[in-house]
Scaffold this motif. Structure first.
Motif, PDB file in Angstrom:
ATOM      1  N   THR A 159       0.786  -1.190   0.081  1.00 27.07           N
ATOM      2  CA  THR A 159       0.141   0.024   0.005  1.00 27.07           C
ATOM      3  C   THR A 159       0.921   1.268  -0.142  1.00 27.07           C
ATOM      4  N   LEU A 160       0.231   2.411  -0.004  1.00 27.64           N
ATOM      5  CA  LEU A 160       1.170   3.528  -0.206  1.00 27.64           C
ATOM      6  C   LEU A 160       1.815   3.798   0.936  1.00 27.64           C
ATOM      7  N   ILE A 167       3.289  11.821   0.313  1.00 28.19           N
ATOM      8  CA  ILE A 167       3.838  11.927  -0.928  1.00 28.19           C
ATOM      9  C   ILE A 167       4.813  13.156  -0.670  1.00 28.19           C
ATOM     10  N   GLN A 168       4.464  14.272  -0.243  1.00 28.39           N
ATOM     11  CA  GLN A 168       5.300  15.388  -0.077  1.00 28.39           C
ATOM     12  C   GLN A 168       6.577  15.142   0.762  1.00 28.39           C
ATOM     13  N   ARG A 169       6.580  14.007   1.727  1.00 33.41           N
ATOM     14  CA  ARG A 169       7.810  13.581   2.388  1.00 33.41           C
ATOM     15  C   ARG A 169       8.721  13.004   1.388  1.00 33.41           C
ATOM     16  N   VAL A 170       8.033  11.954   0.354  1.00 33.96           N
ATOM     17  CA  VAL A 170       8.887  11.165  -0.384  1.00 33.96           C
ATOM     18  C   VAL A 170       9.475  12.155  -1.603  1.00 33.96           C
ATOM     19  N   LEU A 171       8.958  13.168  -1.846  1.00 31.89           N
ATOM     20  CA  LEU A 171       9.091  14.259  -3.029  1.00 31.89           C
ATOM     21  C   LEU A 171      10.228  14.959  -2.546  1.00 31.89           C
ATOM     22  N   ALA A 208       8.614   7.839   3.143  1.00 37.28           N
ATOM     23  CA  ALA A 208      10.106   8.332   2.717  1.00 37.28           C
ATOM     24  C   ALA A 208      11.108   7.737   3.618  1.00 37.28           C
ATOM     25  N   THR A 209      10.893   7.155   4.576  1.00 41.79           N
ATOM     26  CA  THR A 209      11.812   6.212   5.529  1.00 41.79           C
ATOM     27  C   THR A 209      12.226   5.019   4.534  1.00 41.79           C
ATOM     28  N   PHE A 210      11.077   4.508   4.147  1.00 41.86           N
ATOM     29  CA  PHE A 210      11.338   3.197   3.360  1.00 41.86           C
ATOM     30  C   PHE A 210      12.256   3.434   2.134  1.00 41.86           C
ATOM     31  N   ILE A 211      11.694   4.423   1.341  1.00 41.68           N
ATOM     32  CA  ILE A 211      12.341   5.078   0.134  1.00 41.68           C
ATOM     33  C   ILE A 211      13.848   5.165   0.271  1.00 41.68           C
ATOM     34  N   PHE A 268       6.359   8.780 -10.339  1.00 40.01           N
ATOM     35  CA  PHE A 268       5.232   8.033  -9.582  1.00 40.01           C
ATOM     36  C   PHE A 268       4.632   8.668  -8.632  1.00 40.01           C
ATOM     37  N   PHE A 269       5.221   9.292  -7.989  1.00 39.40           N
ATOM     38  CA  PHE A 269       4.800   9.961  -6.548  1.00 39.40           C
ATOM     39  C   PHE A 269       3.950  11.183  -7.014  1.00 39.40           C
ATOM     40  N   ARG A 270       4.412  11.975  -8.032  1.00 43.04           N
ATOM     41  CA  ARG A 270       3.914  13.083  -8.649  1.00 43.04           C
ATOM     42  C   ARG A 270       2.356  12.695  -9.354  1.00 43.04           C
TER      43      ARG A 270
END
Length: 120
Positions: free
Chosen positions: A56-57, A108-112, A62-65, A93-95
């Motif tokens: 799942t999302l 999403i913001q944390r990953v970006l 961000a920690t995992f990525i 992908f996250f965008r």
């Protein structure tokens, strides 16, 4: 859990709708992005003990990525350029996901916000 938050469904739509139909990207770009997600899913299967179809999302925070990107550099010996290419695919992908699943905007913001590595 909503089915729309399932990563497998979002990945399929990302490749077919976003990359192929809307952006009409090259075959090389699609292959590069495919390889990135293949590596990410293998990493997730080991770390989270979940098959790609069950992700799942919220699993891809961000920690995992960040851990995935570190693993690329440490265990696979990838350089900064390769790491940044993988990060570019994940950001793309996250965008896409930001429009599909606005309820997950904070994640999403944390990953970006994950920075690229500087290189020569």
């Amino acid at each position: 859990m909503k089915p729309a938050c399932n990563v497998a469904t979002l990945i399929e739509r990302f490749f077919t709708e976003r990359l192929m139909r809307q952006r009409n990207v090259s075959g090389n770009t699609i292959a590069s992005y495919r390889d990135t997600f293949r590596l990410l899913f293998m990493f997730a299967q080991v770390q989270l003990r979940k098959p790609p179809s069950a992700l799942t999302l919220t699993d891809l925070d961000a920690t995992f990525i960040g851990a995935f990107l570190t693993d690329l550099e440490v265990k696979r010996g990838a350089g900064a350029k390769t790491r940044n290419l993988r990060l570019t695919a994940i950001r793309s992908f996250f965008r896409f996901v930001s429009f599909e699943e606005p309820a997950h905007s904070a994640l999403i913001q944390r990953v970006l916000a994950i920075p690229s590595k500087r290189h020569d």
